[in-house]
Design a protein around this motif. Structure first.
Motif, PDB file in Angstrom:
ATOM      1  N   VAL A  43       0.860  -1.179   0.000  1.00  0.00           N
ATOM      2  CA  VAL A  43       0.000   0.000   0.000  1.00  0.00           C
ATOM      3  C   VAL A  43       0.899   1.233   0.000  1.00  0.00           C
ATOM      4  O   VAL A  43       1.821   1.341   0.804  1.00  0.00           O
ATOM      5  CB  VAL A  43      -0.920   0.040   1.240  1.00  0.00           C
ATOM      6  CG1 VAL A  43      -1.838   1.248   1.194  1.00  0.00           C
ATOM      7  CG2 VAL A  43      -1.719  -1.248   1.369  1.00  0.00           C
ATOM      8  N   SER A  44       0.619   2.158  -0.888  1.00  0.00           N
ATOM      9  CA  SER A  44       1.406   3.392  -0.944  1.00  0.00           C
ATOM     10  C   SER A  44       0.953   4.362   0.147  1.00  0.00           C
ATOM     11  O   SER A  44      -0.203   4.328   0.585  1.00  0.00           O
ATOM     12  CB  SER A  44       1.260   4.059  -2.310  1.00  0.00           C
ATOM     13  OG  SER A  44      -0.061   4.537  -2.479  1.00  0.00           O
ATOM     14  N   TYR A  45       1.881   5.219   0.563  1.00  0.00           N
ATOM     15  CA  TYR A  45       1.532   6.263   1.530  1.00  0.00           C
ATOM     16  C   TYR A  45       0.420   7.144   0.972  1.00  0.00           C
ATOM     17  O   TYR A  45      -0.486   7.540   1.694  1.00  0.00           O
ATOM     18  CB  TYR A  45       2.755   7.128   1.858  1.00  0.00           C
ATOM     19  CG  TYR A  45       3.680   6.585   2.921  1.00  0.00           C
ATOM     20  CD1 TYR A  45       3.696   5.241   3.294  1.00  0.00           C
ATOM     21  CD2 TYR A  45       4.563   7.435   3.570  1.00  0.00           C
ATOM     22  CE1 TYR A  45       4.558   4.774   4.262  1.00  0.00           C
ATOM     23  CE2 TYR A  45       5.431   6.976   4.553  1.00  0.00           C
ATOM     24  CZ  TYR A  45       5.422   5.640   4.899  1.00  0.00           C
ATOM     25  OH  TYR A  45       6.277   5.178   5.868  1.00  0.00           O
ATOM     26  N   SER A  46       0.487   7.460  -0.327  1.00  0.00           N
ATOM     27  CA  SER A  46      -0.518   8.360  -0.907  1.00  0.00           C
ATOM     28  C   SER A  46      -1.913   7.743  -0.849  1.00  0.00           C
ATOM     29  O   SER A  46      -2.890   8.444  -0.571  1.00  0.00           O
ATOM     30  CB  SER A  46      -0.156   8.743  -2.342  1.00  0.00           C
ATOM     31  OG  SER A  46      -0.163   7.619  -3.185  1.00  0.00           O
ATOM     32  N   ARG A  47      -1.996   6.442  -1.073  1.00  0.00           N
ATOM     33  CA  ARG A  47      -3.301   5.774  -1.005  1.00  0.00           C
ATOM     34  C   ARG A  47      -3.842   5.819   0.424  1.00  0.00           C
ATOM     35  O   ARG A  47      -5.022   6.095   0.643  1.00  0.00           O
ATOM     36  CB  ARG A  47      -3.173   4.333  -1.487  1.00  0.00           C
ATOM     37  CG  ARG A  47      -4.479   3.608  -1.523  1.00  0.00           C
ATOM     38  CD  ARG A  47      -4.344   2.263  -2.169  1.00  0.00           C
ATOM     39  NE  ARG A  47      -5.622   1.590  -2.135  1.00  0.00           N
ATOM     40  CZ  ARG A  47      -5.773   0.321  -2.353  1.00  0.00           C
ATOM     41  NH1 ARG A  47      -4.733  -0.426  -2.671  1.00  0.00           N
ATOM     42  NH2 ARG A  47      -6.953  -0.231  -2.290  1.00  0.00           N
ATOM     43  N   HIS A  48      -2.983   5.530   1.389  1.00  0.00           N
ATOM     44  CA  HIS A  48      -3.378   5.571   2.794  1.00  0.00           C
ATOM     45  C   HIS A  48      -3.769   7.003   3.195  1.00  0.00           C
ATOM     46  O   HIS A  48      -4.750   7.202   3.917  1.00  0.00           O
ATOM     47  CB  HIS A  48      -2.233   5.055   3.671  1.00  0.00           C
ATOM     48  CG  HIS A  48      -2.590   4.899   5.105  1.00  0.00           C
ATOM     49  ND1 HIS A  48      -3.385   3.873   5.572  1.00  0.00           N
ATOM     50  CD2 HIS A  48      -2.277   5.649   6.196  1.00  0.00           C
ATOM     51  CE1 HIS A  48      -3.538   3.992   6.873  1.00  0.00           C
ATOM     52  NE2 HIS A  48      -2.867   5.057   7.283  1.00  0.00           N
ATOM     53  N   LYS A  50      -4.950   9.406   1.264  1.00  0.00           N
ATOM     54  CA  LYS A  50      -6.251   9.776   0.681  1.00  0.00           C
ATOM     55  C   LYS A  50      -7.399   9.064   1.383  1.00  0.00           C
ATOM     56  O   LYS A  50      -8.441   9.663   1.659  1.00  0.00           O
ATOM     57  CB  LYS A  50      -6.264   9.455  -0.812  1.00  0.00           C
ATOM     58  CG  LYS A  50      -5.427  10.401  -1.627  1.00  0.00           C
ATOM     59  CD  LYS A  50      -5.367   9.998  -3.084  1.00  0.00           C
ATOM     60  CE  LYS A  50      -4.348  10.856  -3.810  1.00  0.00           C
ATOM     61  NZ  LYS A  50      -3.930  10.273  -5.070  1.00  0.00           N
ATOM     62  N   LYS A  51      -7.198   7.761   1.672  1.00  0.00           N
ATOM     63  CA  LYS A  51      -8.256   6.965   2.299  1.00  0.00           C
ATOM     64  C   LYS A  51      -8.667   7.541   3.652  1.00  0.00           C
ATOM     65  O   LYS A  51      -9.842   7.543   4.006  1.00  0.00           O
ATOM     66  CB  LYS A  51      -7.804   5.519   2.454  1.00  0.00           C
ATOM     67  CG  LYS A  51      -8.859   4.608   3.043  1.00  0.00           C
ATOM     68  CD  LYS A  51      -8.400   3.170   3.087  1.00  0.00           C
ATOM     69  CE  LYS A  51      -9.510   2.291   3.644  1.00  0.00           C
ATOM     70  NZ  LYS A  51      -9.122   0.885   3.656  1.00  0.00           N
ATOM     71  N   TYR A  52      -7.694   8.018   4.422  1.00  0.00           N
ATOM     72  CA  TYR A  52      -7.977   8.514   5.770  1.00  0.00           C
ATOM     73  C   TYR A  52      -7.884  10.034   5.893  1.00  0.00           C
ATOM     74  O   TYR A  52      -7.877  10.557   7.008  1.00  0.00           O
ATOM     75  CB  TYR A  52      -7.052   7.830   6.780  1.00  0.00           C
ATOM     76  CG  TYR A  52      -7.354   6.354   6.878  1.00  0.00           C
ATOM     77  CD1 TYR A  52      -8.478   5.897   7.559  1.00  0.00           C
ATOM     78  CD2 TYR A  52      -6.541   5.427   6.233  1.00  0.00           C
ATOM     79  CE1 TYR A  52      -8.767   4.550   7.627  1.00  0.00           C
ATOM     80  CE2 TYR A  52      -6.833   4.070   6.293  1.00  0.00           C
ATOM     81  CZ  TYR A  52      -7.946   3.638   6.991  1.00  0.00           C
ATOM     82  OH  TYR A  52      -8.245   2.304   7.043  1.00  0.00           O
ATOM     83  N   ASN A  53      -7.803  10.711   4.749  1.00  0.00           N
ATOM     84  CA  ASN A  53      -7.762  12.171   4.711  1.00  0.00           C
ATOM     85  C   ASN A  53      -6.666  12.728   5.632  1.00  0.00           C
ATOM     86  O   ASN A  53      -6.923  13.565   6.494  1.00  0.00           O
ATOM     87  CB  ASN A  53      -9.129  12.751   5.078  1.00  0.00           C
ATOM     88  CG  ASN A  53      -9.225  14.222   4.729  1.00  0.00           C
ATOM     89  OD1 ASN A  53      -8.553  14.704   3.813  1.00  0.00           O
ATOM     90  ND2 ASN A  53     -10.053  14.952   5.469  1.00  0.00           N
ATOM     91  N   LEU A  54      -5.443  12.233   5.437  1.00  0.00           N
ATOM     92  CA  LEU A  54      -4.301  12.640   6.236  1.00  0.00           C
ATOM     93  C   LEU A  54      -3.343  13.485   5.409  1.00  0.00           C
ATOM     94  O   LEU A  54      -3.321  13.383   4.186  1.00  0.00           O
ATOM     95  CB  LEU A  54      -3.544  11.406   6.757  1.00  0.00           C
ATOM     96  CG  LEU A  54      -4.337  10.425   7.613  1.00  0.00           C
ATOM     97  CD1 LEU A  54      -3.537   9.139   7.825  1.00  0.00           C
ATOM     98  CD2 LEU A  54      -4.685  11.067   8.948  1.00  0.00           C
ATOM     99  N   SER A  55      -2.533  14.270   6.092  1.00  0.00           N
ATOM    100  CA  SER A  55      -1.476  15.006   5.410  1.00  0.00           C
ATOM    101  C   SER A  55      -0.257  14.078   5.295  1.00  0.00           C
ATOM    102  O   SER A  55      -0.184  13.042   5.971  1.00  0.00           O
ATOM    103  CB  SER A  55      -1.090  16.253   6.202  1.00  0.00           C
ATOM    104  OG  SER A  55      -0.439  15.885   7.410  1.00  0.00           O
TER     105      SER A  55
END
Length: 182
Positions: A43-48, A50-55
């Motif tokens: 799992v990419s950081y970007s996917r994670h 976006k999924k959890y609306n994190l910076s």
């Protein structure tokens, strides 16, 4: 828990991987290797993010690493490997390949079960334990991605050859070349 690097075990684990998955060419397709393990997911950081609306900062803080990490669910015997695809340095294919191979090392060397951890955090282990786990995972990645025996058969002459054949970063290929010369 011993903190002596298990060189023979690491070598045997990598050799078994080459044999069982019929790996016969370089550069190693680390994503393909990962796909062979039903209980592992990348799992990419970007996917994670976006999924959890994190910076980006929150993701790195959450995982405790700006490179990547592995989270283990013992009940399900499942591994989630996260890798940084946000930062210009870490998202380069050679660097990402190293990070994913390193995390695969943690999995196949049973680091998460040995330590009885769901994730290897620097602050969750003693410095000695953490350094031991990281050294073993790095050794695993180096033998998988730039095995000295294969480098010898490829007749490499310098770190640039390793960069070309193994698709490693300049930094990693220099380390591998220095190790190869030993």
């Amino acid at each position: 828990m011993t903190t002596k690097i298990r060189y023979s075990y690491i070598k045997s684990t990598v050799n078994s991987l080459f044999i069982n998955l019929k790996i016969s060419s370089y550069p190693i397709d680390i994503t393909n290797i990962f796909s062979k393990f039903q209980n592992c997911r990348l799992v990419s950081y970007s996917r994670h993010m976006k999924k959890y609306n994190l910076s980006e900062k929150e993701v790195i803080l959450h995982f405790g690493s700006d490179e990547g990490c592995t989270i283990y669910n013992a009940k399900m015997n499942r591994y989630l490997v996260f890798y940084n695809d946000l930062n210009d340095y870490y998202k380069t294919p050679p660097r990402r390949r190293w990070t994913v191979a390193h995390e695969l090392g943690h999995i196949l060397l049973n680091h998460l079960t040995i330590t009885n951890k769901v994730q290897i955090f620097r602050n969750g282990l003693t410095d000695t334990e953490y350094n031991w786990l990281e050294a073993e995972a790095n050794r695993f990645a180096s033998l998988l991605l730039a095995n000295p025996i294969i480098l010898y058969k490829l007749n490499i002459k310098n770190n640039i050859d390793i960069m070309k054949f193994c698709k490693l970063s300049e930094e990693a290929s220099q380390y591998r070349y220095n190790d190869y010369l030993k």
